[in-house]
Design a protein around this motif. Structure first.
Motif, short mmCIF file in Angstrom:
data_model
loop_
_atom_site.label_atom_id
_atom_site.label_comp_id
_atom_site.label_asym_id
_atom_site.label_seq_id
_atom_site.Cartn_x
_atom_site.Cartn_y
_atom_site.Cartn_z
N ASP A 1 0.85 -1.19 0.00
CA ASP A 1 0.00 0.00 0.00
C ASP A 1 0.89 1.24 0.00
O ASP A 1 1.91 1.28 0.67
CB ASP A 1 -0.89 -0.01 1.26
N TRP A 2 0.49 2.27 -0.74
CA TRP A 2 1.27 3.51 -0.80
C TRP A 2 1.50 4.11 0.58
O TRP A 2 2.54 4.71 0.84
CB TRP A 2 0.56 4.52 -1.71
N LEU A 3 0.53 3.95 1.47
CA LEU A 3 0.68 4.53 2.82
C LEU A 3 1.82 3.87 3.60
O LEU A 3 2.35 4.47 4.54
CB LEU A 3 -0.63 4.44 3.60
N GLU A 4 2.23 2.66 3.20
CA GLU A 4 3.36 2.01 3.85
C GLU A 4 4.67 2.75 3.58
O GLU A 4 5.67 2.53 4.27
CB GLU A 4 3.49 0.56 3.39
N LEU A 5 4.69 3.62 2.57
CA LEU A 5 5.87 4.39 2.24
C LEU A 5 5.94 5.70 3.02
O LEU A 5 6.90 6.45 2.91
CB LEU A 5 5.90 4.72 0.74
N MET A 6 4.92 5.97 3.80
CA MET A 6 4.80 7.22 4.53
C MET A 6 4.83 6.95 6.03
O MET A 6 4.09 6.10 6.53
CB MET A 6 3.46 7.86 4.14
N PRO A 7 5.68 7.68 6.78
CA PRO A 7 5.71 7.49 8.23
C PRO A 7 4.33 7.77 8.85
O PRO A 7 3.54 8.54 8.29
CB PRO A 7 6.73 8.51 8.72
N LYS A 8 4.05 7.15 9.96
CA LYS A 8 2.75 7.33 10.65
C LYS A 8 2.46 8.80 10.92
O LYS A 8 1.32 9.24 10.83
CB LYS A 8 2.71 6.52 11.95
N SER B 1 6.74 16.51 2.21
CA SER B 1 7.50 15.57 3.03
C SER B 1 8.35 14.60 2.22
O SER B 1 7.89 13.94 1.29
CB SER B 1 6.56 14.76 3.92
N THR B 2 9.60 14.53 2.62
CA THR B 2 10.53 13.54 2.07
C THR B 2 10.85 12.48 3.13
O THR B 2 11.76 11.67 2.93
CB THR B 2 11.83 14.20 1.58
N LYS B 3 10.09 12.49 4.23
CA LYS B 3 10.30 11.49 5.28
C LYS B 3 9.96 10.11 4.72
O LYS B 3 8.93 9.94 4.07
CB LYS B 3 9.42 11.77 6.50
N THR B 4 10.81 9.16 5.00
CA THR B 4 10.63 7.81 4.48
C THR B 4 10.49 6.80 5.62
O THR B 4 10.68 7.14 6.78
CB THR B 4 11.81 7.41 3.58
N VAL B 5 10.21 5.58 5.26
CA VAL B 5 10.12 4.47 6.21
C VAL B 5 11.36 3.60 5.99
O VAL B 5 11.49 2.94 4.96
CB VAL B 5 8.82 3.66 5.99
N ASN C 1 7.33 11.59 -0.74
CA ASN C 1 7.36 10.23 -0.21
C ASN C 1 6.21 9.37 -0.75
O ASN C 1 6.01 8.25 -0.32
CB ASN C 1 7.43 10.20 1.31
N GLN C 2 5.49 9.92 -1.73
CA GLN C 2 4.45 9.16 -2.43
C GLN C 2 4.74 9.11 -3.93
O GLN C 2 3.86 8.83 -4.74
CB GLN C 2 3.08 9.78 -2.17
N LEU C 3 6.00 9.37 -4.28
CA LEU C 3 6.49 9.26 -5.66
C LEU C 3 7.65 8.29 -5.68
O LEU C 3 8.51 8.34 -4.80
CB LEU C 3 7.00 10.61 -6.16
N VAL C 4 7.66 7.40 -6.66
CA VAL C 4 8.76 6.44 -6.80
C VAL C 4 9.32 6.56 -8.21
O VAL C 4 8.57 6.44 -9.19
CB VAL C 4 8.27 4.99 -6.56
#
Length: 177
Positions: free
Chosen positions: A24-31, A72-76, A122-125
């Motif tokens: 899921d795309w949200l898994e690429l975004m910190p909580k 945001s460029t914060k990653t997991v 953080n939602q672009l790959v």
């Protein structure tokens, strides 16, 4: 014993062909970013792009004045080096001599390169796929399998916080849904 070995090999070959579960795309975004998005006020989509007139160079770059989470460029960290399958839509960047896309951004929703606002970095790959894929339409959903990397990418079109060396790219089919 021979039957057990043959059965084991058949099962393993079946597992090797099975696709990875969807990431899921949200898994690429910190909580913390997920929470900030949930609390974000609605964004006005009245823009030159929405009106059908383009006065500025388009792309996926964020305009100024949006809530911080949109930049945001914060990653997991746990996603770095993970082999995943991600569904999304292509924004072509480079093609080979045959016209196949070899480098493209994968975005979570169709038309992200023309809608306002675009997804946060953080939602672009950035997808590297040297084999190439014929893309007839940016509204065609894709499955991309590969190794995800936390990698900052910045160009005139967009900023991304992730990149992927794709092992397999294919069009999403009705049977997948």
């Amino acid at each position: 014993m021979r039957r057990v070995l043959l059965l084991s090999l058949l099962l393993l070959s079946g597992l090797a062909r099975a696709e990875l579960p969807e990431t899921d795309w949200l898994e690429l975004m910190p909580k913390s970013d997920q929470k900030a998005l949930e609390q974000m006020p609605e964004i006005d989509h009245n823009s030159p792009e929405a009106m059908g007139t383009f006065s500025e160079k388009g792309g996926l770059k964020q305009s100024k004045g949006l809530p911080a989470v949109m930049y945001s460029t914060k990653t997991v960290a746990a996603m770095n080096g993970k082999h995943i399958r991600l569904g999304g839509y292509p924004v072509p960047l480079e093609t080979d001599a045959k016209g196949n896309s070899t480098l493209f951004f994968l975005v979570p929703y169709p038309g992200a390169c023309i809608h306002v606002p675009p997804p946060p970095p953080n939602q672009l790959v950035l997808v590297r796929y040297p084999k190439g894929l014929k893309l007839d339409d940016i509204y065609t959903p894709l499955w991309v399998n590969g190794t995800l990397k936390v990698e900052t990418v910045s160009n005139d079109l967009a900023d991304a916080a992730y990149a992927m060396d794709a092992a397999k790219v294919r069009v999403v089919e009705d049977a997948d849904l």
